[in-house]
Design a protein around this motif. Structure first.
Motif, mmCIF file in Angstrom:
data_model
loop_
_atom_site.group_PDB
_atom_site.id
_atom_site.type_symbol
_atom_site.label_atom_id
_atom_site.label_comp_id
_atom_site.label_asym_id
_atom_site.label_seq_id
_atom_site.Cartn_x
_atom_site.Cartn_y
_atom_site.Cartn_z
ATOM 1 N N GLY A 86 0.782 -1.229 0.000
ATOM 2 C CA GLY A 86 0.000 0.000 0.000
ATOM 3 C C GLY A 86 0.812 1.276 0.000
ATOM 4 O O GLY A 86 0.565 2.174 -0.821
ATOM 5 N N ALA A 87 1.764 1.396 0.898
ATOM 6 C CA ALA A 87 2.530 2.642 0.995
ATOM 7 C C ALA A 87 3.320 2.907 -0.277
ATOM 8 O O ALA A 87 3.371 4.046 -0.768
ATOM 9 N N ALA A 96 3.910 5.706 -5.584
ATOM 10 C CA ALA A 96 3.959 5.616 -7.043
ATOM 11 C C ALA A 96 2.835 6.409 -7.689
ATOM 12 O O ALA A 96 3.042 7.124 -8.677
ATOM 13 N N VAL A 97 1.636 6.294 -7.138
ATOM 14 C CA VAL A 97 0.482 6.991 -7.709
ATOM 15 C C VAL A 97 0.652 8.505 -7.628
ATOM 16 O O VAL A 97 0.226 9.239 -8.521
ATOM 17 N N ALA A 98 1.310 8.972 -6.578
ATOM 18 C CA ALA A 98 1.528 10.411 -6.414
ATOM 19 C C ALA A 98 2.287 11.002 -7.595
ATOM 20 O O ALA A 98 2.174 12.208 -7.875
ATOM 21 N N LEU A 134 0.454 10.721 2.337
ATOM 22 C CA LEU A 134 1.345 10.121 1.344
ATOM 23 C C LEU A 134 1.105 10.659 -0.060
ATOM 24 O O LEU A 134 2.010 10.637 -0.902
ATOM 25 N N VAL A 135 -0.116 11.113 -0.312
ATOM 26 C CA VAL A 135 -0.491 11.628 -1.635
ATOM 27 C C VAL A 135 -1.077 13.022 -1.438
ATOM 28 O O VAL A 135 -2.296 13.185 -1.309
ATOM 29 N N PRO A 136 -0.238 14.043 -1.402
ATOM 30 C CA PRO A 136 -0.717 15.371 -1.007
ATOM 31 C C PRO A 136 -1.530 16.121 -2.040
ATOM 32 O O PRO A 136 -2.280 17.033 -1.685
ATOM 33 N N ASP A 137 -1.425 15.734 -3.309
ATOM 34 C CA ASP A 137 -1.980 16.597 -4.356
ATOM 35 C C ASP A 137 -3.153 16.021 -5.139
ATOM 36 O O ASP A 137 -3.714 16.702 -5.997
ATOM 37 N N LEU A 138 -3.534 14.777 -4.898
ATOM 38 C CA LEU A 138 -4.608 14.156 -5.663
ATOM 39 C C LEU A 138 -5.884 14.044 -4.840
ATOM 40 O O LEU A 138 -5.828 13.767 -3.643
ATOM 41 N N PRO A 139 -7.052 14.222 -5.474
ATOM 42 C CA PRO A 139 -8.307 13.907 -4.791
ATOM 43 C C PRO A 139 -8.325 12.426 -4.402
ATOM 44 O O PRO A 139 -7.745 11.584 -5.090
#
Length: 280
Positions: free
Chosen positions: A77-78, A83-85, A109-114
């Motif tokens: 998960g982490a 990677a998705v970020a 962990l993903v600051p910029d995506l909805p």
């Protein structure tokens, strides 16, 4: 009112180049690129690179691109989140969300995506309102298979309380809500009936497991020509009534008030958004 259609949301394995390429030509509104259930454990690490490359190559047009990662409580998960970020996608989908704290963990962990939440556990359903209100949450995806397993339910009817709780929470928070999958992908009549039921409940669209299901979902969740024609006539009649100093109009023998005009304008806006998506 949402500014784009969500009629059909198709799961695509993030590990399969052929499926990722085929998705570029499918008439879906949303692609759910999956790193979780659709990817075998021994392929999960390589799937990140495969999906990253496909999204970097582009070609998915105006379709909403959402990546479902593995849960943060798993060994993948982490790293999935990291990677998705960096991927060329529109949002990240977190499975088995139980509470707003689960969303907090992904947000760090993903600051910029909805963030979208899979609503598929009893605890998550009970916390639907607080999850929907989280400032990073943009949508709910109902995970009806996992939910049915946890509830030991055998029928769609047994899930109605859960579906309605999520729908209420989503509407109150102003976020998107997508209905769960229909497993019998060759059963067109059954899929059509479940799509129409979900539409009538208020869902924005249907999650799908096979490309053959796309057309039925698009038809069910999109406005019909009759609905578009009625919306136009309601607006015209109401505007004429207002010009004559009246607060209501009559169309086809039924009273038309301002609340009906709000719905009529939303219908036309949805039709326009669908037309725009289909031309890209």
């Amino acid at each position: 009112m949402h500014d784009r259609p969500y009629r059909s949301a198709l799961y695509i394995p993030g590990s399969k180049d052929r499926a990722l390429d085929k998705a570029r030509g499918l008439p879906v509104d949303v692609i759910l690129f999956d790193l979780e259930d659709a990817v075998a454990p021994d392929a999960k690490i390589a799937a990140r690179d495969t999906l990253y490359a496909a999204l970097a190559d582009g070609g998915y047009g105006a379709r909403l691109k959402i990546v479902r990662i593995n849960g943060l409580d798993t060994e993948w998960g982490a790293a999935d989140a990291a990677a998705v970020a960096a991927m060329n996608c529109d949002a990240v989908l977190l499975p088995k969300v139980n509470s707003p704290e689960d969303v907090d963990a992904l947000a760090a962990l993903v600051p910029d995506l909805p963030i979208w939440a899979m609503m598929e556990t009893p605890q998550g359903i009970l916390n639907a309102e607080s999850i929907a209100k989280h400032p990073r949450i943009a949508g709910f995806v109902l995970g009806t298979n996992d939910l049915a397993k946890d509830l030991n339910s055998r029928t769609r009817a047994a899930l109605m309380t859960s579906l309605q709780l999520c729908m209420l929470a989503a509407k109150a928070a102003g976020i998107v809500a997508l209905d769960g999958v229909y497993n019998a992908f060759k059963d067109e009549d059954g899929l059509r009936a479940e799509c129409e039921e979900g539409r009538d409940m208020g869902f924005d669209g249907k999650t799908l497991i096979h490309p053959a299901q796309v057309g039925i979902a698009n038809a069910a969740f999109g406005p019909t020509e009759d609905e578009i024609d009625l919306a136009r006539r309601q607006i015209a009649a109401f505007e004429q009534a207002e010009a004559e100093g009246q607060g209501v109009a009559v169309v086809d023998g039924r009273i038309v008030e301002n609340l009906h005009i709000v719905t009529a304008r939303a219908t036309l806006a949805k039709a326009d958004a669908i037309a725009a998506l289909e031309t890209t």
